[in-house]
Design an enzyme around this catalytic site. Sequence first.
Site, PDB file in Angstrom:
ATOM      1  N   SER A  40      23.878  94.843  46.275  1.00  9.49           N
ATOM      2  CA  SER A  40      22.589  94.157  46.154  1.00  9.49           C
ATOM      3  C   SER A  40      21.806  94.360  47.440  1.00  9.49           C
ATOM      4  O   SER A  40      22.246  93.925  48.518  1.00  9.49           O
ATOM      5  CB  SER A  40      22.812  92.667  45.907  1.00  9.49           C
ATOM      6  OG  SER A  40      21.595  91.987  46.138  1.00  9.49           O
ATOM      7  N   HIS A  50      21.731  97.208  42.775  1.00 10.31           N
ATOM      8  CA  HIS A  50      21.325  95.915  42.218  1.00 10.31           C
ATOM      9  C   HIS A  50      20.080  95.431  42.961  1.00 10.31           C
ATOM     10  O   HIS A  50      20.090  95.292  44.189  1.00 10.31           O
ATOM     11  CB  HIS A  50      22.471  94.918  42.374  1.00 10.31           C
ATOM     12  CG  HIS A  50      22.246  93.610  41.711  1.00 10.31           C
ATOM     13  ND1 HIS A  50      22.497  93.387  40.365  1.00 10.31           N
ATOM     14  CD2 HIS A  50      21.795  92.428  42.205  1.00 10.31           C
ATOM     15  CE1 HIS A  50      22.208  92.133  40.067  1.00 10.31           C
ATOM     16  NE2 HIS A  50      21.777  91.528  41.163  1.00 10.31           N
ATOM     17  N   ASP A  83      17.253  92.465  43.198  1.00  8.27           N
ATOM     18  CA  ASP A  83      16.988  91.077  42.837  1.00  8.27           C
ATOM     19  C   ASP A  83      15.500  90.769  42.924  1.00  8.27           C
ATOM     20  O   ASP A  83      14.915  90.842  44.003  1.00  8.27           O
ATOM     21  CB  ASP A  83      17.749  90.148  43.788  1.00  8.27           C
ATOM     22  CG  ASP A  83      19.242  90.192  43.533  1.00  8.27           C
ATOM     23  OD1 ASP A  83      19.651  89.934  42.387  1.00  8.27           O
ATOM     24  OD2 ASP A  83      19.999  90.494  44.476  1.00  8.27           O
ATOM     25  N   MET A 116      12.756  87.872  42.531  1.00  9.97           N
ATOM     26  CA  MET A 116      12.639  86.407  42.505  1.00  9.97           C
ATOM     27  C   MET A 116      11.170  86.011  42.609  1.00  9.97           C
ATOM     28  O   MET A 116      10.418  86.635  43.366  1.00  9.97           O
ATOM     29  CB  MET A 116      13.405  85.798  43.672  1.00  9.97           C
ATOM     30  CG  MET A 116      14.881  86.186  43.703  1.00  9.97           C
ATOM     31  SD  MET A 116      15.737  85.331  45.021  1.00  9.97           S
ATOM     32  CE  MET A 116      17.340  86.145  44.954  1.00  9.97           C
ATOM     33  N   HIS A 139      17.648  92.741  38.329  1.00  9.56           N
ATOM     34  CA  HIS A 139      17.999  91.361  37.958  1.00  9.56           C
ATOM     35  C   HIS A 139      16.753  90.491  38.128  1.00  9.56           C
ATOM     36  O   HIS A 139      16.353  90.178  39.248  1.00  9.56           O
ATOM     37  CB  HIS A 139      19.149  90.915  38.875  1.00  9.56           C
ATOM     38  CG  HIS A 139      19.597  89.508  38.676  1.00  9.56           C
ATOM     39  ND1 HIS A 139      20.441  88.866  39.557  1.00  9.56           N
ATOM     40  CD2 HIS A 139      19.334  88.599  37.689  1.00  9.56           C
ATOM     41  CE1 HIS A 139      20.661  87.636  39.135  1.00  9.56           C
ATOM     42  NE2 HIS A 139      20.003  87.447  38.005  1.00  9.56           N
ATOM     43  N   MET A 153      14.957  87.250  38.230  1.00  5.99           N
ATOM     44  CA  MET A 153      15.081  85.794  38.339  1.00  5.99           C
ATOM     45  C   MET A 153      13.661  85.250  38.351  1.00  5.99           C
ATOM     46  O   MET A 153      13.154  84.751  39.372  1.00  5.99           O
ATOM     47  CB  MET A 153      15.850  85.441  39.619  1.00  5.99           C
ATOM     48  CG  MET A 153      17.347  85.683  39.474  1.00  5.99           C
ATOM     49  SD  MET A 153      18.182  85.846  41.056  1.00  5.99           S
ATOM     50  CE  MET A 153      17.824  87.558  41.400  1.00  5.99           C
ATOM     51  N   MET A 196      26.502  84.658  36.588  1.00  9.47           N
ATOM     52  CA  MET A 196      26.168  84.245  37.957  1.00  9.47           C
ATOM     53  C   MET A 196      27.308  83.379  38.488  1.00  9.47           C
ATOM     54  O   MET A 196      27.669  82.380  37.863  1.00  9.47           O
ATOM     55  CB  MET A 196      24.869  83.438  37.981  1.00  9.47           C
ATOM     56  CG  MET A 196      23.596  84.227  37.769  1.00  9.47           C
ATOM     57  SD  MET A 196      23.343  85.628  38.881  1.00  9.47           S
ATOM     58  CE  MET A 196      23.409  84.848  40.500  1.00  9.47           C
ATOM     59  N   ASP A 236      27.972  88.284  39.740  1.00  8.47           N
ATOM     60  CA  ASP A 236      27.007  88.327  40.847  1.00  8.47           C
ATOM     61  C   ASP A 236      27.022  87.014  41.615  1.00  8.47           C
ATOM     62  O   ASP A 236      26.736  85.948  41.046  1.00  8.47           O
ATOM     63  CB  ASP A 236      25.610  88.579  40.237  1.00  8.47           C
ATOM     64  CG  ASP A 236      24.511  88.721  41.282  1.00  8.47           C
ATOM     65  OD1 ASP A 236      24.820  88.801  42.484  1.00  8.47           O
ATOM     66  OD2 ASP A 236      23.335  88.767  40.867  1.00  8.47           O
TER      67      ASP A 236
HETATM   68  C1  DX5 Z   1      21.565  85.811  44.136  1.00 11.20           C
HETATM   69  C2  DX5 Z   1      21.390  87.260  43.752  1.00 11.20           C
HETATM   70  C3  DX5 Z   1      22.503  88.119  44.171  1.00 11.20           C
HETATM   71  C4  DX5 Z   1      22.713  88.185  45.653  1.00 11.20           C
HETATM   72  C5  DX5 Z   1      24.168  88.206  45.881  1.00 11.20           C
HETATM   73  O1  DX5 Z   1      20.626  85.027  43.518  1.00 11.20           O
HETATM   74  O2  DX5 Z   1      21.241  87.418  42.369  1.00 11.20           O
HETATM   75  O3  DX5 Z   1      22.416  89.422  43.623  1.00 11.20           O
HETATM   76  O4  DX5 Z   1      22.156  89.307  46.264  1.00 11.20           O
HETATM   77  O5  DX5 Z   1      24.406  88.084  47.219  1.00 11.20           O
HETATM   78  P1  DX5 Z   1      25.857  87.783  47.763  1.00 11.20           P
HETATM   79  O6  DX5 Z   1      26.749  88.917  47.350  1.00 11.20           O
HETATM   80  O7  DX5 Z   1      25.650  87.697  49.245  1.00 11.20           O
HETATM   81  O8  DX5 Z   1      26.293  86.475  47.156  1.00 11.20           O
HETATM   82 ZN    ZN Z   2      21.455  89.480  41.510  1.00  9.72          ZN
END
Ligand code: DX5
Ligand code: ZN
Length: 217
Positions: free
Chosen positions: A7, A32, A34, A36, A65, A67, A136, A174
């Site tokens: 990620s 990956h 993310d 947000m 991903h 969010m 998650m 994740d």
């Molecule tokens: C959290 C993200 C993850 C995050 C994981 O909301 O969806 O993908 O990057 O990070 P680590 O591996 O540090 O928990």
């Molecule tokens: Zn993620």
Amino acid sequence: MVKIAPSILSADFAYICDEIKKVEDSGADLLHIDVMDGHFVPNITLGAPIISCLRKITKLPFDVHLMIEKPERYIDDFIDAGADILTVHAEASLHLHRTINYIKNRGIIPAIALNPSTSLDCLKYVLDDVGMILIMSVNPGFGGQKFISNMLGKIRDLKQMLMARKIDIPIEVDGGVNIQNAKQIVTAGASILVAGSAIYKSKDPGQVVQILKGKNI
Ligand code: DX5
Ligand code: ZN
């Protein structure tokens, strides 16, 4: 063999080319990414224009991903930007069946993510339409959180549900994944591990990818 999806949330964006190259050269399977929105989760990251820039610097498939609230508003943007897998949260999309099938009809892999407190029951009538389930193992929004150990049971339950239905799709996990807990998570049924801080906060991100992919897992 387990697939590793670093990620880039925890990567240093000032050196993002190098940060991606390190994991690509070490055998990462997916990148990956993310996304947000500051509403679905209390944090803001990046959007489709940045993903389309990243598309030029790596051949790794993009595991995007989302969010974000009402992800259906942005599906085309993220597919056009280069997503290969597009994950929406069950909690964020009211008409989940329609959203998933829209992604599928655009020719990429649709996936559903579930927050830690969300029951597997919501997958029952959409399981035939998805290409991956993301469990998650932290509450989404931030990297560097602790793996919620109850999620091992949820992964096992999902694996059983998939086997009972004879559905062969990967379970991605994740949040809080690291060298110490990876084996347990894979034994529970995961086949794709996302890792952010375990990889990018280490001295040697490439080596962590290799260890996570290694024979001891
Ligand atoms: C959290 C993200 C993850 C995050 C994981 O909301 O969806 O993908 O990057 O990070 P680590 O591996 O540090 O928990
Ligand atoms: Zn993620």
